[in-house]
Design an enzyme around this catalytic site. Structure first.
Site, PDB file in Angstrom:
ATOM      1  N   HIS B 141       2.940 -10.375   2.207  1.00  0.00           N
ATOM      2  CA  HIS B 141       2.910  -8.981   1.763  1.00  0.00           C
ATOM      3  C   HIS B 141       4.327  -8.588   1.322  1.00  0.00           C
ATOM      4  CE1 HIS B 141       2.691  -4.573   2.353  1.00  0.00           C
ATOM      5  NE2 HIS B 141       1.392  -4.687   2.230  1.00  0.00           N
ATOM      6  N   ASP B 218       3.712 -11.490  10.762  1.00  0.00           N
ATOM      7  CA  ASP B 218       3.259 -10.205  10.229  1.00  0.00           C
ATOM      8  C   ASP B 218       1.804 -10.056  10.656  1.00  0.00           C
ATOM      9  OD1 ASP B 218       2.160  -8.159   8.810  1.00  0.00           O
ATOM     10  OD2 ASP B 218       2.846  -8.851   6.842  1.00  0.00           O
ATOM     11  N   GLN B 221      -2.585  -7.308   9.788  1.00  0.00           N
ATOM     12  CA  GLN B 221      -4.031  -7.473   9.579  1.00  0.00           C
ATOM     13  C   GLN B 221      -4.685  -8.298  10.674  1.00  0.00           C
ATOM     14  OE1 GLN B 221      -5.595  -5.786   7.421  1.00  0.00           O
ATOM     15  NE2 GLN B 221      -4.083  -5.241   5.850  1.00  0.00           N
ATOM     16  N   LYS B 244      -3.681   1.025  10.935  1.00  0.00           N
ATOM     17  CA  LYS B 244      -4.712   0.061  10.547  1.00  0.00           C
ATOM     18  C   LYS B 244      -5.617  -0.306  11.722  1.00  0.00           C
ATOM     19  CE  LYS B 244      -1.705  -2.183   7.110  1.00  0.00           C
ATOM     20  NZ  LYS B 244      -2.129  -1.733   5.787  1.00  0.00           N
ATOM     21  N   CYS B 383      -0.127  -5.232  -2.691  1.00  0.00           N
ATOM     22  CA  CYS B 383       1.230  -5.582  -2.245  1.00  0.00           C
ATOM     23  C   CYS B 383       1.428  -7.083  -2.105  1.00  0.00           C
ATOM     24  CB  CYS B 383       1.585  -4.867  -0.942  1.00  0.00           C
ATOM     25  SG  CYS B 383       1.630  -3.092  -1.103  1.00  0.00           S
TER      26      CYS B 383
HETATM   27  C1  PLP Z   1      -0.325  -8.112   5.836  1.00  0.00           C
HETATM   28  C2  PLP Z   1       0.368  -6.803   5.769  1.00  0.00           C
HETATM   29  N1  PLP Z   1       1.659  -6.728   6.100  1.00  0.00           N
HETATM   30  C3  PLP Z   1       2.337  -5.572   6.083  1.00  0.00           C
HETATM   31  C4  PLP Z   1       1.723  -4.408   5.718  1.00  0.00           C
HETATM   32  C5  PLP Z   1       2.544  -3.163   5.681  1.00  0.00           C
HETATM   33  O1  PLP Z   1       2.083  -2.239   6.605  1.00  0.00           O
HETATM   34  P1  PLP Z   1       2.678  -0.751   6.555  1.00  0.00           P
HETATM   35  O2  PLP Z   1       2.394  -0.251   5.181  1.00  0.00           O
HETATM   36  O3  PLP Z   1       1.931  -0.031   7.601  1.00  0.00           O
HETATM   37  O4  PLP Z   1       4.134  -0.864   6.818  1.00  0.00           O
HETATM   38  C6  PLP Z   1       0.358  -4.433   5.373  1.00  0.00           C
HETATM   39  C7  PLP Z   1      -0.387  -3.239   4.993  1.00  0.00           C
HETATM   40  O5  PLP Z   1      -0.180  -2.619   3.974  1.00  0.00           O
HETATM   41  C8  PLP Z   1      -0.313  -5.652   5.394  1.00  0.00           C
HETATM   42  O6  PLP Z   1      -1.598  -5.734   5.040  1.00  0.00           O
END
Ligand code: PLP
Ligand code: PLP
Lengths: 139, 425, 425, 139
Positions: B141, B218, B221, B244, B383
């Site tokens: 991401h 990370d 998800q 989430k 993203c």
């Molecule tokens: C795999 C992953 N990493 C990081 C993020 C970033 O999360 P946040 O936008 O809550 O910082 C997301 C969600 O957008 C994600 O799906």
């Protein structure tokens, strides 16, 4: 089902599937490429002017993107024929939605106006009023 | 046996906790909330972007504001004590949930993104140099990809990407080749938010460890929908977001091994994170407060703890099973439709989301049309732009599931996709 | 004329919007919220730490979660559009409120502290060097004092502190001497959270400007209770927190001049803040999103906008007048009590708070005893340790007022202080 | 008024106003200073042991801080007389609140246990089990 594809009326789909003025010109007065990075839409527009450089004589475009951006560019390319550069400059978002004849949802406005933006930026660069490096194709 | 009969819990009862699921759409998209012009049932399949918030969590938040709102840590008066106890205990709830040793290892941030930046700044800027490399995956991401890429530019460290195979899994041979003795950090997404791949974090962390590198999962998800235990995974850092997993916006978690966090300099400076300040210099508070500068997101931290309790009441294994059921069903039905390209591994090996494209229909058009049928999905690059480049598409449509989604909602998605396909045929 | 008759608005009506003001205390301080053992009326005078949250703001937050919760910016579906419009318009509401040119100049952070760190990292790390100095005041909050001190250590820039006079005001001669052509940044607290001094930000910003330095106003204690206009003040940056002005926790604001923000590199990296990402490099979104990485604090941003509307409905000048009334009354009554040392300027020249000590009673004991009488005040260094060192005390007790506070509550404070003094006599 | 100063019973106030064993020793076996930075409380404790080094013979303290920390240190200095070092090591928070005889609110526990912490750290340093630089006086 209620709204079912209000944005995708027959005219839009027709322009998307059969874009008008699609292709490249032999000897354009100006060419400009713009993109909408968040959508991945890209449009290249080519324009031939009359001898005075005031009226648009021929327009063509190529591009890649969603139906809204492509149909909008196609319709615009039709409309631009015979328009003065001044008229082009003054086209605003309302003119575009009117041309499209459908309500464009706020998140899709960028797509709808991409063609117009490319045309206006191209004309400005041609007149030396805009630095090609500084052009932005986002609203 | 119908898929409904296999639900691991009472989905209808769960839905009752989410009033938003009752609303209609179709009307004015610029006016917040439901109004008379909304006349189509909502089918919310955008859970990987953000999940909805159940009543017990909303109530935990309102209860804070209505009955013990106060600043924390330093207050001697009762409201401040009540708020401090609740806010600090929220760290314990998180620690328990992910198997951390204690609250020292749990830092509240505003989201996953900030958690990664915290490590990139506090550890990366100080420790990385031109001889080092950071190993990511091609399916990262932007939260980790852009962060490490830019910290790499600042420090001279190079960034390597473990390749994704045609099946959408990580090429572990490539991982073994790219992780070497110059590797300082291996940061990998646990469940891909685009491919739905469940990555072998344990093996990656072990590889990192073999080469003296740190590891970062990370888990944005994964923590919401499957058992995650930091000890079991063997990672040094792990991050996820409250929004989430039934929690509020504005709260995320950075887990870090205590010794490591202890050795790191602070990141944000200000109140609550100091021990002693003079005009000349400062010393720092104990963990985790050393990394929580300023008035923290108190209501949101308390809301996150309530969300974890909600999720644990359902049972995290059951949630995993429910997502698997829906993802497999959606994968099968979309495949049967024809003209649909689904990214990532087969239906029974994926997390609870399906990203796809339909022949001849741009993802943004598809998503607009689905919206006209009340079906909320995400369209774009989710993203993961570089991954989309690799897949050769500018965008995809993603349907993602959570505890309250049903087979009927997947059917509504599939029906709407068929309509869109036919419209553009 | 009694002070009550001078209230600039109907305080009783305001109190009805804050259910927390009805609660009792006295019972178990570790159990959140009111219970049977709580039997003493709450007198909440800790507003400089955090203010309470009125029902319209709580409802704006719950309305978000219950009816249009969704991730913002990239979503084509209706919920995402509704959330995006509301979240983005919240920036406009803030811009209007503080006189910024538009949403481009308004960045949402998690609190004031993060806003200062954002500038310190994104501007300071890049621009400061050993030849530069940063000028602060001796009455800075740790949020700016520790931040610039540590960024100074990282960059070699020196930090200077404008002296505080015996009257608790800034020594403007010293300011003129310390701000010189090597000054790169002047950062000053607008209203001191300890002395209640209202600092001449306009003059400081002009001094900074004369020497080509930037200026930053810490407006955490001014935006909530007096008219603040960035243009009128002439500052380059300004920061404040939602939770001190009827808003939720977890949201703060950085105002910055557009050209300046445009010239700065981003700070946090991740989703929402990028334009184009490849494995090799990235480009950035437009302002303000360039500085808002990851899923933002959506509910909190919307809650902040509701708080601003609430405050504007009352009228910011009236709020200023109400605070002045109570501060002056408290100052007079505490002075009359005898044996009370109050820090800062005279009663009619101060913001709405009073920090003090009572002869022979340690601030922590005093605050404990006040708590026994239901009076919630803060005791400690209020995140101004160096200022407390200069005042020659380890701690002080601070009573701070907001829109819902009354003369009777000040009387309750004074009575409890008398009891404490007598207990220790 | 309800709870009115439950933490400040006569005994606490008495120890605060008339601290026992206040001062310095001529020839202490160990001396240790600890502080509670968030409160500004500081306590210095001096201890003389018997010849075996096992039993506490004399204790004195000086310090600056709130009534809870000072009264607690004063009471503790009384209790420590005759205690073995082992017994000192095993004193926990409950022992201190029991000694004080009042309910200490959670935010004041740090104050109440500061004296004990200083005594225990001092003893550990004396036995070489604790690095003087590493001592922490916070819970
Ligand atoms: C795999 C992953 N990493 C990081 C993020 C970033 O999360 P946040 O936008 O809550 O910082 C997301 C969600 O957008 C994600 O799906
Ligand atoms: C003057 C001043 N500046 C900065 C801050 C920090 O605000 P926050 O804790 O919301 O970041 C505060 C409040 O604590 C303050 O009073």
């Amino acid at each position: 089902m209620g709204l079912g594809s209000d944005m995708y009326r027959q005219q839009i789909l027709d322009h998307y599937k059969n874009p008008r003025n699609y292709g490249e010109l032999e000897d354009p007065d100006f060419t400009h490429v713009g993109e909408n990075p968040s959508c991945g839409d890209t449009i290249k527009l080519e324009v031939e002017l009359d001898d005075e450089g005031e009226t648009i004589e021929t327009v063509s475009f190529t591009g890649d993107g969603c139906a809204i951006s492509m149909a909008s560019a196609s319709m615009l390319s039709d409309q631009l024929h015979g328009m003065t550069v001044e008229e082009l400059d003054s086209l605003d978002t309302d003119d575009i939605t009117e041309m499209l004849g459908v309500d464009i949802s706020p998140m899709r406005i960028k797509c709808a106006v991409l063609g117009r933006q490319v045309a206006q930026d191209g004309a400005k660069i041609h007149r030396g009023e805009l630095d090609p490096d500084a052009t932005r194709t986002q609203e | 046996m119908g898929v409904q009969e296999q639900y691991p819990f009472d989905v209808a009862a769960i839905r009752d906790d989410f009033p938003i699921l009752e609303r209609s759409v179709g009307g004015d998209p610029t006016a917040a909330g439901q109004d008379e012009t909304d006349d189509i049932d909502l089918v919310y399949l955008d859970n990987a972007a953000t999940s909805h918030t159940p009543e017990p969590v909303v109530e935990a938040i309102t209860d804070y504001y209505r009955s013990y709102n106060s600043n924390v840590h330093r207050g001697i008066h009762q409201l401040s004590q009540e708020a401090s106890v609740a806010y600090e205990e929220a760290h314990d709830v998180v620690a328990d949930f992910i198997g951390a040793a204690g609250r020292e290892e749990v830092i509240f941030t505003k989201n996953t993104t900030e958690a990664m930046n915290l490590v990139a700044y506090a550890w990366g800027l100080a420790e990385l140099g031109p001889d080092d490399n950071v190993v990511l995956t091609e399916m990262e991401h932007h939260a980790s990809l852009v962060t490490w890429q830019q910290i790499g530019k600042k420090t001279g460290a190079s960034v390597r990407y473990i390749e994704v195979t045609d099946e959408g899994t990580l090429d572990m041979d490539d991982a073994a080749a790219k992780i070497d003795d110059d590797t300082a950090m291996v940061s990998a997404v646990h469940v891909s938010n685009t491919l739905a791949t469940v990555n072998p974090i344990r093996e990656l962390a072990a590889l990192a460890d073999d080469h003296g590198a740190l590891s970062f999962a990370d888990a944005a998800q994964s923590v919401p929908n499957r058992p995650v235990d930091v000890d079991d995974l063997g990672v040094d850092f792990l991050a996820f977001s409250g929004h989430k997993m039934c929690g509020p916006t504005g709260i995320g978690v950075l887990y870090g091994r205590e010794a490591l966090l202890d050795s790191m300099e602070p990141y944000l400076y200000g109140g609550e994170m100091i021990r002693r300040v003079t005009f000349e210099d400062s010393t720092w508070e104990d963990l985790p407060w050393k990394f929580e500068a300023g008035t923290p997101s108190i209501a949101q931290g308390i809301g996150l703890a309530a969300a974890i309790e909600y999720v644990e009441d359902i049972g995290i294994e059951r949630i995993e099973e429910h997502e698997r059921l829906l993802a497999e069903y959606a994968h099968d039905r979309l495949t049967d439709l024809g003209g649909v390209e689904i990214y990532g591994p087969p239906g029974d090996e994926r997390g609870g989301l399906v990203a796809f494209n339909v022949d001849g229909v741009h993802a943004h058009d598809l998503s607009s049309i689905l919206n006209d049928y009340g079906v909320a999905v995400r369209a774009g690059d989710h993203c993961t732009q570089p991954l989309h480049d690799k897949l050769g598409v500018a965008a995809s449509v993603r349907a993602s599931f959570y505890i309250y989604n049903t087979v009927e909602e997947v059917d509504a998605l599939v029906d709407a996709v068929r309509e869109a396909r036919d419209l553009f045929a």
